[in-house]
Design a protein around this motif. Structure first.
Motif, PDB file in Angstrom:
ATOM      1  N   LEU A 106       1.100  -0.991   0.079  1.00 26.44           N
ATOM      2  CA  LEU A 106       0.449   0.150   0.051  1.00 26.44           C
ATOM      3  C   LEU A 106       1.058   0.745   0.000  1.00 26.44           C
ATOM      4  N   ARG A 107       1.015   1.682  -1.298  1.00 23.72           N
ATOM      5  CA  ARG A 107       1.180   3.752  -1.266  1.00 23.72           C
ATOM      6  C   ARG A 107       0.870   4.186  -1.011  1.00 23.72           C
ATOM      7  N   VAL A 108       1.060   5.468  -0.124  1.00 23.73           N
ATOM      8  CA  VAL A 108       0.845   6.713   0.407  1.00 23.73           C
ATOM      9  C   VAL A 108       1.204   7.884  -0.873  1.00 23.73           C
ATOM     10  N   LEU A 109       0.973   9.196  -1.464  1.00 21.89           N
ATOM     11  CA  LEU A 109       1.220   9.687  -2.475  1.00 21.89           C
ATOM     12  C   LEU A 109       1.307  11.084  -2.309  1.00 21.89           C
ATOM     13  N   VAL A 110       1.824  12.643  -1.730  1.00 22.29           N
ATOM     14  CA  VAL A 110       1.436  13.003  -1.274  1.00 22.29           C
ATOM     15  C   VAL A 110       1.646  14.154  -1.805  1.00 22.29           C
ATOM     16  N   ILE A 111       1.102  15.173  -2.679  1.00 17.99           N
ATOM     17  CA  ILE A 111       1.505  16.053  -4.167  1.00 17.99           C
ATOM     18  C   ILE A 111       1.569  17.615  -3.406  1.00 17.99           C
ATOM     19  N   ASP A 112       2.747  18.536  -3.603  1.00 17.66           N
ATOM     20  CA  ASP A 112       2.664  20.138  -2.761  1.00 17.66           C
ATOM     21  C   ASP A 112       3.315  20.584  -4.007  1.00 17.66           C
ATOM     22  N   HIS A 113       3.552  22.274  -3.597  1.00 17.21           N
ATOM     23  CA  HIS A 113       3.895  22.653  -4.921  1.00 17.21           C
ATOM     24  C   HIS A 113       5.083  23.478  -4.702  1.00 17.21           C
ATOM     25  N   ARG A 114       5.663  22.354  -3.769  1.00 17.40           N
ATOM     26  CA  ARG A 114       7.215  22.801  -3.355  1.00 17.40           C
ATOM     27  C   ARG A 114       8.726  22.237  -3.714  1.00 17.40           C
ATOM     28  N   PRO A 115       8.837  21.932  -5.396  1.00 15.09           N
ATOM     29  CA  PRO A 115       9.635  20.442  -5.744  1.00 15.09           C
ATOM     30  C   PRO A 115      10.777  20.973  -5.003  1.00 15.09           C
ATOM     31  N   ASP A 116      11.054  21.801  -5.143  1.00 16.01           N
ATOM     32  CA  ASP A 116      12.290  22.633  -4.412  1.00 16.01           C
ATOM     33  C   ASP A 116      12.810  22.443  -3.376  1.00 16.01           C
ATOM     34  N   GLN A 117      11.676  22.395  -2.276  1.00 11.62           N
ATOM     35  CA  GLN A 117      11.854  21.521  -1.132  1.00 11.62           C
ATOM     36  C   GLN A 117      12.225  20.345  -0.949  1.00 11.62           C
ATOM     37  N   GLU A 118      13.293  19.666  -0.759  1.00 11.71           N
ATOM     38  CA  GLU A 118      13.178  18.624  -0.665  1.00 11.71           C
ATOM     39  C   GLU A 118      13.594  18.389   0.675  1.00 11.71           C
ATOM     40  N   PRO A 119      12.521  17.343   0.798  1.00  6.25           N
ATOM     41  CA  PRO A 119      12.245  16.569   2.560  1.00  6.25           C
ATOM     42  C   PRO A 119      13.185  15.842   2.974  1.00  6.25           C
TER      43      PRO A 119
END
Length: 170
Positions: A106-119
């Motif tokens: 089971l994979r959880v995928l969360v999309i946000d608006h900051r591709p430059d902000q690396e978690p």
């Protein structure tokens, strides 16, 4: 299968892979469900994302054994998207087999608006700190986690949970 309403639309995708899953005591159809941020309560998107995920995992896929962990991971990843990622763009849950003769994932995928902000995992070791534990918690609860850019203005942070065929009770 739930029905979309004007106040809570969602999209369901049956990607046709359910036939390739090992025989399991839980319902694996549809194998992909997701919600755009516009479908979530704008005042409480994280709480609603957690609730919808728990309901889907527990009631539709009958995976009560991982429902708590999935709900917590969704909450942490969505909160990070709101706080650090320029806002929550979407949430997807995907249930599928990674290889033949393996248990589903089971994979959880969360999309946000900051591709430059690396978690990244916090290096803060202060036991009294109130911040920096979300991704560490996700890393501990899940089998794997990671992230990637999905385009010019979005990134996807994900985690996966191994689902044992007998985990469907609950």
């Amino acid at each position: 299968m739930t029905q979309a309403t004007a106040n809570s639309p969602h999209r369901e995708v049956n990607d046709g892979r359910s036939g390739s899953l090992p025989s399991a005591p839980f319902d694996t159809t549809p194998t992909h469900v997701g919600w755009d941020a516009s479908a979530l309560d704008p005042h409480r998107p994280v709480a609603e994302a957690r609730h919808r995920s728990r309901v889907w995992v527990q009631q539709h896929w009958k995976l009560g054994a991982v429902a708590d962990s999935v709900e917590l991971a969704v909450g942490e990843l969505c909160a990070n998207a709101v706080r650090h990622g320029g806002g929550l763009a979407g949430l997807e849950l995907v249930l599928g087999a990674t290889r033949q003769f393996t248990s589903p994932v089971l994979r959880v995928l969360v999309i946000d608006h900051r591709p430059d902000q690396e978690p990244e995992l916090s290096s803060d070791t202060d036991p009294l700190s109130e911040h920096g534990r979300g991704l560490r918690l996700v890393a501990t609860l899940s089998h794997r986690w990671g992230w990637h850019r999905t385009g010019f203005d979005e990134k996807q942070v994900w985690c996966s949970f191994a689902v044992e065929p007998w985990a469907g009770s609950g």
